[in-house]
Motif scaffolding. Structure first.
Motif, PDB file in Angstrom:
ATOM      1  N   MET A   1       0.839  -1.186   0.000  1.00 15.74           N
ATOM      2  CA  MET A   1       0.000   0.000   0.000  1.00 15.74           C
ATOM      3  C   MET A   1       0.884   1.250   0.000  1.00 15.74           C
ATOM      4  SD  MET A   1      -2.631   1.273   2.975  1.00 15.74           S
ATOM      5  CE  MET A   1      -3.397   2.891   2.882  1.00 15.74           C
ATOM      6  N   SER A   2       0.499   2.278  -0.772  1.00 21.22           N
ATOM      7  CA  SER A   2       1.254   3.526  -0.796  1.00 21.22           C
ATOM      8  C   SER A   2       0.320   4.696  -0.565  1.00 21.22           C
ATOM      9  CB  SER A   2       1.980   3.681  -2.135  1.00 21.22           C
ATOM     10  OG  SER A   2       1.041   3.823  -3.190  1.00 21.22           O
ATOM     11  N   VAL A   3       0.868   5.777  -0.067  1.00 22.39           N
ATOM     12  CA  VAL A   3       0.123   7.015   0.142  1.00 22.39           C
ATOM     13  C   VAL A   3       0.930   8.136  -0.501  1.00 22.39           C
ATOM     14  CG1 VAL A   3      -0.942   6.241   2.282  1.00 22.39           C
ATOM     15  CG2 VAL A   3       1.271   7.393   2.359  1.00 22.39           C
ATOM     16  N   THR A   4       0.324   9.316  -0.615  1.00 24.50           N
ATOM     17  CA  THR A   4       1.048  10.442  -1.181  1.00 24.50           C
ATOM     18  C   THR A   4       1.882  11.128  -0.103  1.00 24.50           C
ATOM     19  OG1 THR A   4      -0.662  12.079  -0.731  1.00 24.50           O
ATOM     20  CG2 THR A   4      -0.838  10.830  -2.806  1.00 24.50           C
ATOM     21  N   GLY A   5       2.792  11.983  -0.576  1.00 27.77           N
ATOM     22  CA  GLY A   5       3.591  12.760   0.367  1.00 27.77           C
ATOM     23  C   GLY A   5       2.733  13.636   1.255  1.00 27.77           C
ATOM     24  N   ALA A   6       1.653  14.173   0.694  1.00 26.57           N
ATOM     25  CA  ALA A   6       0.756  15.012   1.492  1.00 26.57           C
ATOM     26  C   ALA A   6       0.108  14.212   2.602  1.00 26.57           C
ATOM     27  CB  ALA A   6      -0.310  15.630   0.599  1.00 26.57           C
ATOM     28  N   HIS A   7      -0.341  12.995   2.293  1.00 25.96           N
ATOM     29  CA  HIS A   7      -0.939  12.149   3.323  1.00 25.96           C
ATOM     30  C   HIS A   7       0.100  11.752   4.375  1.00 25.96           C
ATOM     31  CE1 HIS A   7      -4.130  11.607   0.239  1.00 25.96           C
ATOM     32  NE2 HIS A   7      -4.900  11.596   1.322  1.00 25.96           N
ATOM     33  N   SER A   8       1.326  11.521   3.935  1.00 28.18           N
ATOM     34  CA  SER A   8       2.393  11.199   4.879  1.00 28.18           C
ATOM     35  C   SER A   8       2.646  12.364   5.831  1.00 28.18           C
ATOM     36  CB  SER A   8       3.666  10.855   4.101  1.00 28.18           C
ATOM     37  OG  SER A   8       4.745  10.612   4.976  1.00 28.18           O
ATOM     38  N   LEU A   9       2.614  13.585   5.294  1.00 27.36           N
ATOM     39  CA  LEU A   9       2.804  14.781   6.118  1.00 27.36           C
ATOM     40  C   LEU A   9       1.691  14.916   7.143  1.00 27.36           C
ATOM     41  CD1 LEU A   9       3.866  17.576   6.892  1.00 27.36           C
ATOM     42  CD2 LEU A   9       2.829  18.482   4.804  1.00 27.36           C
ATOM     43  N   VAL A  10       0.455  14.756   6.697  1.00 29.24           N
ATOM     44  CA  VAL A  10      -0.679  14.897   7.615  1.00 29.24           C
ATOM     45  C   VAL A  10      -0.640  13.812   8.684  1.00 29.24           C
ATOM     46  CG1 VAL A  10      -3.198  14.771   7.784  1.00 29.24           C
ATOM     47  CG2 VAL A  10      -2.123  16.069   5.930  1.00 29.24           C
ATOM     48  N   LYS A  11      -0.270  12.615   8.298  1.00 27.23           N
ATOM     49  CA  LYS A  11      -0.187  11.531   9.278  1.00 27.23           C
ATOM     50  C   LYS A  11       0.878  11.839  10.333  1.00 27.23           C
ATOM     51  CE  LYS A  11       0.465   6.549   9.780  1.00 27.23           C
ATOM     52  NZ  LYS A  11       0.783   5.258   9.094  1.00 27.23           N
ATOM     53  N   VAL A  96       6.857  26.153  10.646  1.00 24.81           N
ATOM     54  CA  VAL A  96       6.405  26.680   9.357  1.00 24.81           C
ATOM     55  C   VAL A  96       6.765  25.653   8.291  1.00 24.81           C
ATOM     56  CG1 VAL A  96       6.706  28.479   7.617  1.00 24.81           C
ATOM     57  CG2 VAL A  96       6.608  29.096  10.032  1.00 24.81           C
ATOM     58  N   ILE A  97       5.740  25.089   7.677  1.00 28.45           N
ATOM     59  CA  ILE A  97       5.931  24.108   6.613  1.00 28.45           C
ATOM     60  C   ILE A  97       5.527  24.776   5.306  1.00 28.45           C
ATOM     61  CG2 ILE A  97       5.287  21.853   5.715  1.00 28.45           C
ATOM     62  CD1 ILE A  97       4.678  20.974   8.562  1.00 28.45           C
ATOM     63  N   ALA A  98       6.478  24.903   4.405  1.00 28.68           N
ATOM     64  CA  ALA A  98       6.234  25.595   3.139  1.00 28.68           C
ATOM     65  C   ALA A  98       6.623  24.700   1.973  1.00 28.68           C
ATOM     66  CB  ALA A  98       7.040  26.893   3.075  1.00 28.68           C
ATOM     67  N   THR A  99       5.850  24.780   0.905  1.00 26.23           N
ATOM     68  CA  THR A  99       6.299  24.133  -0.318  1.00 26.23           C
ATOM     69  C   THR A  99       7.391  24.982  -0.956  1.00 26.23           C
ATOM     70  OG1 THR A  99       4.492  25.203  -1.521  1.00 26.23           O
ATOM     71  CG2 THR A  99       4.137  22.933  -0.792  1.00 26.23           C
ATOM     72  N   ASP A 100       8.190  24.322  -1.779  1.00 26.66           N
ATOM     73  CA  ASP A 100       9.217  25.011  -2.551  1.00 26.66           C
ATOM     74  C   ASP A 100       9.032  24.601  -4.011  1.00 26.66           C
ATOM     75  OD1 ASP A 100      11.433  26.502  -3.248  1.00 26.66           O
ATOM     76  OD2 ASP A 100      12.690  25.716  -1.630  1.00 26.66           O
ATOM     77  N   VAL A 101       9.852  25.133  -4.884  1.00 21.72           N
ATOM     78  CA  VAL A 101       9.707  24.809  -6.304  1.00 21.72           C
ATOM     79  C   VAL A 101       9.831  23.299  -6.494  1.00 21.72           C
ATOM     80  CG1 VAL A 101      10.522  27.040  -7.108  1.00 21.72           C
ATOM     81  CG2 VAL A 101      12.171  25.221  -6.646  1.00 21.72           C
ATOM     82  N   PRO A 102       9.185  22.745  -7.518  1.00 24.03           N
ATOM     83  CA  PRO A 102       9.299  21.306  -7.753  1.00 24.03           C
ATOM     84  C   PRO A 102      10.754  20.871  -7.885  1.00 24.03           C
ATOM     85  CG  PRO A 102       7.563  22.244  -9.114  1.00 24.03           C
ATOM     86  CD  PRO A 102       8.270  23.398  -8.476  1.00 24.03           C
ATOM     87  N   VAL A 144      11.302  13.958   8.441  1.00 17.95           N
ATOM     88  CA  VAL A 144      11.761  15.341   8.596  1.00 17.95           C
ATOM     89  C   VAL A 144      10.792  16.134   9.458  1.00 17.95           C
ATOM     90  CG1 VAL A 144      12.210  17.505   7.375  1.00 17.95           C
ATOM     91  CG2 VAL A 144      13.107  15.357   6.464  1.00 17.95           C
ATOM     92  N   VAL A 145       9.497  15.939   9.257  1.00 21.69           N
ATOM     93  CA  VAL A 145       8.506  16.659  10.063  1.00 21.69           C
ATOM     94  C   VAL A 145       8.628  16.271  11.531  1.00 21.69           C
ATOM     95  CG1 VAL A 145       6.029  16.889  10.521  1.00 21.69           C
ATOM     96  CG2 VAL A 145       6.898  17.062   8.184  1.00 21.69           C
ATOM     97  N   ARG A 146       8.805  14.986  11.809  1.00 20.51           N
ATOM     98  CA  ARG A 146       8.961  14.560  13.203  1.00 20.51           C
ATOM     99  C   ARG A 146      10.214  15.162  13.828  1.00 20.51           C
ATOM    100  NH1 ARG A 146       6.723   9.504  11.260  1.00 20.51           N
ATOM    101  NH2 ARG A 146       8.826   8.773  10.720  1.00 20.51           N
ATOM    102  N   GLU A 147      11.319  15.144  13.077  1.00 24.65           N
ATOM    103  CA  GLU A 147      12.561  15.704  13.612  1.00 24.65           C
ATOM    104  C   GLU A 147      12.439  17.203  13.828  1.00 24.65           C
ATOM    105  OE1 GLU A 147      17.345  16.056  12.538  1.00 24.65           O
ATOM    106  OE2 GLU A 147      15.975  15.041  11.150  1.00 24.65           O
ATOM    107  N   SER A 148      11.823  17.910  12.881  1.00 23.94           N
ATOM    108  CA  SER A 148      11.695  19.367  13.012  1.00 23.94           C
ATOM    109  C   SER A 148      10.803  19.737  14.184  1.00 23.94           C
ATOM    110  CB  SER A 148      11.153  19.965  11.715  1.00 23.94           C
ATOM    111  OG  SER A 148       9.857  19.479  11.421  1.00 23.94           O
TER     112      SER A 148
END
Length: 555
Positions: A1-11, A96-102, A144-148
């Protein structure tokens, strides 16, 4: 099973215990907004990215939990910088979680390869953040989110930036197996140094030998929850307690050792001048509190801090006790028997209180009326959020704060306009009431956040003290011998403006009976509201043009 990066962030945020996030959607963050639906995290959509960071800051200050701001690439991220500086000054645990350029078109040392590109975005955040992180692969988002989050909440707490290339949010990631042995970063026991026993013994001996000990308590003492143990130690030593802006409410206003007025008044400043030993807990002695370091170095200084550099930045200590404030003060108090002089100290502090309040009534009767109205009308548990304005400075210095985390003062590293979005964050944290006190100039810088308060049904009262411009700067020009210029403002009908948002609003003149009646009503409402007060106040003694130690101090 896979999820998107966005779902991983929210989780990851969910596992960290995040209940509220503040943000503004952008083209690059749409997958994240989709993933947040049904996640259990309340997403509060603000009208400007700076407001998202201020709201996260207010939330962190009053809840003691991680405040989260979610913003988009380039201009969206950059708009948070001023608010991030304020969070850094206040040691607020903000993420502060921000998107950056692709990731694909990203070329080092170039700009304008992609829309919204700021060019080396994460380096803009380094001077204003405790740490910065850039996600290198979609699979690494959660780690990274957990560490930050752990870095942001670890003492000394502070804001942290995380940059995520926009394409990672929609990318599939492998879902890791849950690690039940690892606690959430925000609930883990903070890693603090432990004080050396020999230094504890030395500090205790200095305090017991002191004829005039003094306790100076800063924001680190409040964030640690050290009020009870620090108050008990002060009573045993018969030592007065002076608190910084960040520590207001640390001990109850009727504590027998509390010098409840600011050190910027000569009456309280004299306590510092005569002290032979100062116990400084959780403070860096910044210029705002020390009148640009015009307070003399005490004969002996004991510093309690989690950061050695922070403790010694301005006044070098004779003894440095590294560690959590509550733990260190508890150990320091062990073996300290009650000393003589507590009743005499309390009588002296009561006399200082009488003299300072008499001074305020005689020299600044409108300010005295304003402070009295706040004390008598606001409901229990309300959190006051002053802005960078004259009325806000009176609150920061002279308002009686009932308990910890019931006052959220800007520390001067941001700009006017802090109070309304910070109050939104505070109200979202579930406080009884957030009461924002701002000026007509500061309110206009972020008045669109009234729409956020309405949309989210937040219990926010906005008090606008309308003096027709930038009152603090107007006073500063006159104090410096300049003619007023650029400080008088054309302002709208604030009541009509508020009502256009669907907000109940009213206007009164002065801080008399009508102000008290409407403030009492508004601060007990379940809905957002606005009370405009036509009044002009002179700045208090805790503002730089009126510092008694350095009356000619530059701003």
């Amino acid at each position: 099973m896979s999820v998107t990066g966005a779902h991983s962030l929210v989780k990851a945020l969910t596992e960290l215990g995040v209940e509220v996030a503040f943000g503004l959607p952008g083209a690059h963050t749409l997958p994240l907004w989709d993933a947040l639906m049904g996640s259990g995290i309340r997403l509060i959509g603000v009208r400007h990215e700076q407001a998202a960071a201020h709201a996260a800051d207010g939330y962190a200050r009053t809840t003691g939990s991680l405040g989260v701001a979610l913003v988009a690439t380039g201009p969206g991220a950059v708009n948070t910088l001023g608010a991030l500086g304020e969070a850094r000054a206040a040691a607020s645990a903000v993420l502060v979680i921000a998107t950056d350029v692709p990731s694909a078109p990203c070329v080092p040392a170039t700009v304008r390869i992609s829309p919204y590109e700021a060019g080396d975005q994460h380096t803009l955040f380094a001077p204003l953040s405790k740490a910065t992180f850039t996600v290198g692969h979609a699979d690494a988002i959660a780690a990274v989110v957990r560490e930050s989050a752990a870095v942001a909440t670890r003492p000394q707490s502070g804001p942290v930036y995380v940059g995520i290339p926009a394409d990672f949010l929609a990318a599939p990631v492998a879902e890791p197996e849950p690690d039940c042995s690892a606690p959430a970063a925000t609930s883990a026991t903070p890693v603090c140094p432990a004080p050396v026993k020999g230094e504890l013994d030395r500090a205790r001996a200095m305090l017991l030998a002191a004829r005039r000990p003094l306790v100076w308590a800063g924001g680190g003492a409040l964030r640690s929850g050290a009020g009870a143990v620090l108050g008990e130690l002060a009573e045993r030593l018969a030592a007065p307690i002076i608190t910084t802006l960040a520590a207001r409410g640390l001990v109850p206003p009727d504590h027998p050792c509390l010098a409840s007025n600011p050190v910027h008044t000569p009456e309280v400043g004299g306590l510092w001048d005569e002290a032979d030993v100062v116990l400084a807990v959780g403070t860096d002695f910044d210029g705002l509190m020390t009148q640009n370091w015009r307070m003399p170095q005490p004969p002996e200084l004991i510093a309690v801090n989690v950061d050695a550099d922070d403790a010694a930045r301005h006044y070098p200590p004779d003894v440095l006790l590294l560690g959590d404030a509550t733990d260190v003060v508890t150990r320091l108090a062990d073996g300290v028997e009650p000393q003589a002089g507590l009743d005499e100290l309390t009588r002296r502090l009561d006399d200082i209180e009488v003299r300072v309040r008499r001074r305020v009534r005689q020299e600044e009767p409108h300010a005295a009326e304003f402070l009295s109205a706040l004390k008598e009308t606001l409901p229990d548990g309300a959190v006051l959020v002053p802005d960078l304005c004259v009325a806000g400075y009176w609150i920061g210095g002279f308002h009686r704060v009932s308990g910890p985390r019931q006052l959220a003062c800007p520390m001067g590293a941001g700009a006017a306009g802090f109070a309304l979005p910070a109050a939104i964050g505070i109200a979202a944290g579930g406080t009884t009431r957030a009461v924002c006190v701002t000026g007509d100039g500061g309110f206009l810088s972020g008045c669109a956040e009234l729409a956020t308060a309405v949309q989210e049904s937040l219990a926010v009262t906005v008090v606008i003290v309308d003096d027709g411009g930038y009152g603090m700067l107007r006073y500063g020009q006159a104090h410096s011998g300049f003619e007023p210029h650029g400080v008088d403002l054309v302002t709208p009908d604030f009541v009509g403006l508020a009502r256009s948002f669907g907000v109940d609003a009213d206007r009164v003149d002065g801080f008399g009976r009508a102000f008290r009646r409407r403030l009492r009503e508004f601060s007990r409402s379940a809905e957002p509201n606005v009370l405009v007060v036509g009044a002009e106040l002179r700045p208090p003694l805790n503002t730089s043009p009126r510092w008694y130690r350095n009356p000619a101090a530059p701003w």
